[in-house]
Design a protein around this motif. Structure first.
Motif, PDB file in Angstrom:
ATOM      1  N   SER B   7       0.844  -1.191   0.000  1.00  0.00           N
ATOM      2  CA  SER B   7       0.000   0.000   0.000  1.00  0.00           C
ATOM      3  C   SER B   7       0.879   1.240   0.000  1.00  0.00           C
ATOM      4  CB  SER B   7      -0.914   0.006   1.236  1.00  0.00           C
ATOM      5  OG  SER B   7      -0.144   0.110   2.427  1.00  0.00           O
ATOM      6  N   PRO B   8       0.407   2.326  -0.600  1.00  0.00           N
ATOM      7  CA  PRO B   8      -0.809   2.417  -1.403  1.00  0.00           C
ATOM      8  C   PRO B   8      -0.592   1.831  -2.799  1.00  0.00           C
ATOM      9  CG  PRO B   8       0.360   4.484  -1.479  1.00  0.00           C
ATOM     10  CD  PRO B   8       1.152   3.589  -0.549  1.00  0.00           C
ATOM     11  N   ARG B   9      -1.653   1.617  -3.539  1.00  0.00           N
ATOM     12  CA  ARG B   9      -1.525   1.156  -4.918  1.00  0.00           C
ATOM     13  C   ARG B   9      -1.054   2.285  -5.834  1.00  0.00           C
ATOM     14  NH1 ARG B   9      -1.740  -3.185  -8.106  1.00  0.00           N
ATOM     15  NH2 ARG B   9      -3.666  -2.735  -9.175  1.00  0.00           N
ATOM     16  N   HIS B  10      -1.546   3.464  -5.517  1.00  0.00           N
ATOM     17  CA  HIS B  10      -1.162   4.644  -6.291  1.00  0.00           C
ATOM     18  C   HIS B  10      -0.897   5.787  -5.320  1.00  0.00           C
ATOM     19  CE1 HIS B  10      -2.684   2.719  -9.978  1.00  0.00           C
ATOM     20  NE2 HIS B  10      -3.685   2.311  -9.233  1.00  0.00           N
ATOM     21  N   GLU B  11       0.136   6.569  -5.646  1.00  0.00           N
ATOM     22  CA  GLU B  11       0.434   7.735  -4.817  1.00  0.00           C
ATOM     23  C   GLU B  11       0.872   8.846  -5.750  1.00  0.00           C
ATOM     24  OE1 GLU B  11       0.592   7.845  -1.336  1.00  0.00           O
ATOM     25  OE2 GLU B  11       1.633   9.742  -1.019  1.00  0.00           O
ATOM     26  N   VAL B  12       0.221   9.983  -5.606  1.00  0.00           N
ATOM     27  CA  VAL B  12       0.634  11.175  -6.345  1.00  0.00           C
ATOM     28  C   VAL B  12       1.016  12.219  -5.317  1.00  0.00           C
ATOM     29  CG1 VAL B  12      -0.015  12.948  -7.995  1.00  0.00           C
ATOM     30  CG2 VAL B  12      -0.946  10.636  -8.235  1.00  0.00           C
ATOM     31  N   THR B  13       2.192  12.760  -5.461  1.00  0.00           N
ATOM     32  CA  THR B  13       2.662  13.726  -4.478  1.00  0.00           C
ATOM     33  C   THR B  13       3.465  14.815  -5.177  1.00  0.00           C
ATOM     34  OG1 THR B  13       3.776  13.930  -2.333  1.00  0.00           O
ATOM     35  CG2 THR B  13       4.857  12.582  -3.994  1.00  0.00           C
ATOM     36  N   GLU B  14       3.763  15.832  -4.441  1.00  0.00           N
ATOM     37  CA  GLU B  14       4.539  16.935  -5.009  1.00  0.00           C
ATOM     38  C   GLU B  14       5.993  16.828  -4.580  1.00  0.00           C
ATOM     39  OE1 GLU B  14       1.144  20.256  -5.826  1.00  0.00           O
ATOM     40  OE2 GLU B  14       2.767  20.725  -4.421  1.00  0.00           O
ATOM     41  N   MET B  15       6.829  17.318  -5.442  1.00  0.00           N
ATOM     42  CA  MET B  15       8.264  17.318  -5.171  1.00  0.00           C
ATOM     43  C   MET B  15       8.545  17.898  -3.787  1.00  0.00           C
ATOM     44  SD  MET B  15      11.245  18.999  -7.538  1.00  0.00           S
ATOM     45  CE  MET B  15      10.630  20.655  -7.336  1.00  0.00           C
ATOM     46  N   GLY B  16       9.422  17.216  -3.063  1.00  0.00           N
ATOM     47  CA  GLY B  16       9.791  17.686  -1.741  1.00  0.00           C
ATOM     48  C   GLY B  16       9.038  17.015  -0.615  1.00  0.00           C
ATOM     49  N   GLN B  17       7.937  16.362  -0.938  1.00  0.00           N
ATOM     50  CA  GLN B  17       7.145  15.701   0.088  1.00  0.00           C
ATOM     51  C   GLN B  17       7.751  14.353   0.458  1.00  0.00           C
ATOM     52  OE1 GLN B  17       4.271  17.105   1.627  1.00  0.00           O
ATOM     53  NE2 GLN B  17       5.259  18.844   0.595  1.00  0.00           N
ATOM     54  N   GLU B  18       7.417  13.900   1.638  1.00  0.00           N
ATOM     55  CA  GLU B  18       7.851  12.577   2.090  1.00  0.00           C
ATOM     56  C   GLU B  18       6.863  11.529   1.596  1.00  0.00           C
ATOM     57  OE1 GLU B  18       9.276  11.878   6.236  1.00  0.00           O
ATOM     58  OE2 GLU B  18       7.590  10.491   6.332  1.00  0.00           O
ATOM     59  N   SER B  82      11.019  13.698  -1.836  1.00  0.00           N
ATOM     60  CA  SER B  82      10.801  13.059  -3.133  1.00  0.00           C
ATOM     61  C   SER B  82      11.117  14.013  -4.278  1.00  0.00           C
ATOM     62  CB  SER B  82       9.356  12.558  -3.236  1.00  0.00           C
ATOM     63  OG  SER B  82       8.455  13.630  -3.059  1.00  0.00           O
ATOM     64  N   GLU B  83      11.488  13.429  -5.422  1.00  0.00           N
ATOM     65  CA  GLU B  83      11.805  14.188  -6.624  1.00  0.00           C
ATOM     66  C   GLU B  83      11.074  13.553  -7.807  1.00  0.00           C
ATOM     67  OE1 GLU B  83      16.002  14.458  -7.199  1.00  0.00           O
ATOM     68  OE2 GLU B  83      16.369  15.406  -5.239  1.00  0.00           O
ATOM     69  N   PRO B  84      10.838  14.313  -8.874  1.00  0.00           N
ATOM     70  CA  PRO B  84      10.129  13.750 -10.036  1.00  0.00           C
ATOM     71  C   PRO B  84      10.788  12.491 -10.581  1.00  0.00           C
ATOM     72  CG  PRO B  84      10.146  16.135 -10.194  1.00  0.00           C
ATOM     73  CD  PRO B  84      11.006  15.777  -9.002  1.00  0.00           C
ATOM     74  N   ARG B  85      12.099  12.396 -10.522  1.00  0.00           N
ATOM     75  CA  ARG B  85      12.781  11.217 -11.057  1.00  0.00           C
ATOM     76  C   ARG B  85      12.566   9.960 -10.226  1.00  0.00           C
ATOM     77  NH1 ARG B  85      18.787  11.507  -9.047  1.00  0.00           N
ATOM     78  NH2 ARG B  85      18.667  13.098  -7.436  1.00  0.00           N
ATOM     79  N   ASP B  86      11.924  10.114  -9.083  1.00  0.00           N
ATOM     80  CA  ASP B  86      11.571   8.946  -8.268  1.00  0.00           C
ATOM     81  C   ASP B  86      10.275   8.293  -8.754  1.00  0.00           C
ATOM     82  OD1 ASP B  86      12.521  10.831  -5.322  1.00  0.00           O
ATOM     83  OD2 ASP B  86      13.765   9.639  -6.685  1.00  0.00           O
ATOM     84  N   SER B  87       9.614   8.905  -9.696  1.00  0.00           N
ATOM     85  CA  SER B  87       8.368   8.349 -10.229  1.00  0.00           C
ATOM     86  C   SER B  87       8.649   6.978 -10.839  1.00  0.00           C
ATOM     87  CB  SER B  87       7.770   9.280 -11.281  1.00  0.00           C
ATOM     88  OG  SER B  87       7.418  10.519 -10.699  1.00  0.00           O
ATOM     89  N   ALA B  88       7.908   5.988 -10.382  1.00  0.00           N
ATOM     90  CA  ALA B  88       8.167   4.600 -10.778  1.00  0.00           C
ATOM     91  C   ALA B  88       7.107   3.722 -10.142  1.00  0.00           C
ATOM     92  CB  ALA B  88       9.555   4.155 -10.315  1.00  0.00           C
ATOM     93  N   VAL B  89       7.178   2.429 -10.476  1.00  0.00           N
ATOM     94  CA  VAL B  89       6.394   1.436  -9.739  1.00  0.00           C
ATOM     95  C   VAL B  89       7.356   0.727  -8.793  1.00  0.00           C
ATOM     96  CG1 VAL B  89       4.947  -0.618  -9.854  1.00  0.00           C
ATOM     97  CG2 VAL B  89       4.783   1.127 -11.650  1.00  0.00           C
ATOM     98  N   TYR B  90       6.983   0.686  -7.545  1.00  0.00           N
ATOM     99  CA  TYR B  90       7.818   0.048  -6.526  1.00  0.00           C
ATOM    100  C   TYR B  90       7.165  -1.269  -6.122  1.00  0.00           C
ATOM    101  CZ  TYR B  90      10.373   4.410  -6.284  1.00  0.00           C
ATOM    102  OH  TYR B  90      11.142   5.508  -6.606  1.00  0.00           O
ATOM    103  N   PHE B  91       7.945  -2.344  -6.263  1.00  0.00           N
ATOM    104  CA  PHE B  91       7.449  -3.669  -5.920  1.00  0.00           C
ATOM    105  C   PHE B  91       8.121  -4.168  -4.650  1.00  0.00           C
ATOM    106  CE2 PHE B  91       4.818  -5.042  -9.383  1.00  0.00           C
ATOM    107  CZ  PHE B  91       5.273  -4.349 -10.487  1.00  0.00           C
ATOM    108  N   CYS B  92       7.325  -4.826  -3.858  1.00  0.00           N
ATOM    109  CA  CYS B  92       7.831  -5.582  -2.725  1.00  0.00           C
ATOM    110  C   CYS B  92       7.640  -7.063  -3.060  1.00  0.00           C
ATOM    111  CB  CYS B  92       7.044  -5.219  -1.460  1.00  0.00           C
ATOM    112  SG  CYS B  92       7.487  -6.163  -0.008  1.00  0.00           S
ATOM    113  N   ALA B  93       8.604  -7.879  -2.673  1.00  0.00           N
ATOM    114  CA  ALA B  93       8.508  -9.322  -2.905  1.00  0.00           C
ATOM    115  C   ALA B  93       9.037 -10.043  -1.676  1.00  0.00           C
ATOM    116  CB  ALA B  93       9.297  -9.730  -4.140  1.00  0.00           C
TER     117      ALA B  93
END
Lengths: 113, 115
Positions: B7-18, B82-93
């Motif tokens: 969780s979460p499945r989707h997260e949209v945030t602004e640069m600089g946020q945790e 956070s920074e825009p270049r961190d935009s990605a899908v993060y998987f846990c396994a």
């Protein structure tokens, strides 16, 4: 460090036909494991098939089979009787000492009706 | 079994946020992995744990990234700031043991968009 190379960014195949996806890897280890994972548009990673390096016999799982060539460090995936549901990104992956799974860049497979 | 839960499945945030991403591994599994998937870099291993202890964090991009596993049933991956270049899908396994018993089971991923 191990590397995994998938040289085909995209492939397409007609429904019911056979397609082969290529994968090569580089390692100095002698015992390791190889995997093919499927990632459909839902983005869930699904294990398709796996192979232990010390086993000479190629693994098969229903319509999926591999051609494992240890000396050539090659591990291709053959999908027989392709179905529309096989449309996905396919990843080849290597796991050696240390238990880390290293992935190739992936091949997008499109099955056409 | 419920599988690996993220969780979460989707997260949209602004640069600089945790940003904090969460993962619950399959019960009984002793390995936990965090991967990042982008178009440019594919699937990259960021860090993995064995019995809650970080074993290899060489894939963590920089100090803005941190991961914890306070117990066997929970892990977090935090990005601050956070920074825009961190935009990605993060998987846990997660997995149990090594070898074939160490087959990785993946969660459904958390898609992060940093504006």
């Amino acid at each position: 460090a191990q590397t995994v190379t998938q040289s085909q960014p995209e492939m397409s195949v007609q429904e019911a036909e056979t397609v082969t996806l290529s994968c090569t890897y580089d390692t100095s280890e002698n015992n390791y494991y190889l995997f093919w994972y499927k990632q459909p548009p839902s983005r869930q990673m699904i294990l398709v098939i796996r192979q232990e390096a010390y086993k000479q016999q190629n693994a098969t799982e229903n319509r999926f089979s591999v051609n494992f060539q240890k000396a050539a460090k090659s591990f291709s995936l053959k999908i027989s009787d392709s179905q529309l549901g096989d449309t996905a990104m396919y990843f080849c992956a290597f796991k050696g000492y240390g238990n880390k799974l290293v992935f190739g860049a992936g091949t997008i497979l499109r099955v056409k009706s | 079994d419920a599988g690996v839960i993220q969780s979460p499945r989707h997260e949209v945030t602004e640069m600089g946020q945790e940003v904090t991403l969460r993962c619950k591994p399959i019960s009984g599994h002793d390995y936990l992995f965090w991967y990042r998937q982008t178009m440019m870099r594919g699937l990259e291993l960021l860090i993995y744990f064995n019995n809650n202890v970080p074993i290899d964090d060489s894939g963590m991009p920089e100090d803005r990234f941190s991961a914890k596993m306070p117990n066997a049933s929970f892990s977090t991956l935090k990005i601050q700031p956070s920074e825009p270049r961190d935009s990605a899908v993060y998987f846990c396994a997660s997995s149990f043991g090594q070898g074939f018993r160490g087959e990785l089971f993946f969660g459904e991923g958390s898609r992060l968009t940093v504006l």
